[in-house]
Design a protein around this motif. Structure first.
Motif: not given
Ligand code: FE2
Ligand code: FE2
Length: 175
Positions: A22-23, A26-27, A30, A38, A42-43, A45
């Motif tokens: 998930y990171v 998100a990246v 982003d 994103a 991030y949440r 993750a």
């Protein structure tokens, strides 16, 4: 180590791997300047990291061996904005099957305390598969105009998650 704590140690690795995936997602978003997507991942993750730490706390409490594992590398490149969400849904479905297998194992072993611990995770998986399916439907429909997805997430997110109230304690405290 008996079979249930051993299998729960393995699940810790899957939860951390889910967090890492998930990171990575998100990246990716982003980098595409899609801040709502994103932020959403991030949440997610952090939630997966908390799941791992809940399992760590359970093993600490039950005096079973617990080892913090290395994790498999996540997928980091995606062909379009839809594929990360499809991957995420696949991952949630896989974790649901893993948790169900853990419940069956606890039951086989007559480990009722372990089985009860997992009930929250079953509920959590039902919620996560459902919300990820919804997001996949939205992203697929709006793939040509991703800003609609951003608006959807801005509207829909922010509600306190009801399941968090009954969540098992996480080692070091949930983030
Ligand atoms: Fe999880
Ligand atoms: Fe999850």
């Amino acid at each position: 180590m008996s079979r249930f704590p051993k299998a729960l140690n393995e699940q810790i690795a899957y939860e951390f791997a889910a967090s890492q995936q998930y990171v990575a997602i998100a990246v990716y978003y982003d980098g595409q300047t899609l801040p709502q997507l994103a932020a959403h991942f991030y949440r997610q993750a952090v939630e997966e990291r908390n799941h791992a730490m809940m399992m760590v706390q359970y093993l600490l409490d039950s005096d079973d061996p617990v080892a913090i594992p290395g994790v498999e590398a996540p997928t980091t490149s995606f062909t379009n904005v839809v594929t990360p969400v499809a991957l995420a849904l696949e991952q949630e479905r896989r974790v649901t099957a893993q948790i169900a297998d853990l419940v069956k194992l606890a039951r086989e072993e007559g480990d009722l305390v372990g089985e009860q611990f997992l009930h929250w995770f079953l509920q959590e998986q039902r919620e996560e598969v459902s919300s990820m399916s919804a997001l996949l439907a939205v992203v697929t429909r709006a793939r040509k105009n991703v800003m609609l997805v951003e608006e959807y997430l801005a509207r829909e997110s922010g509600g306190e998650e009801p399941l968090e109230a009954g969540a098992p304690p996480a080692a070091g405290g949930a983030l």
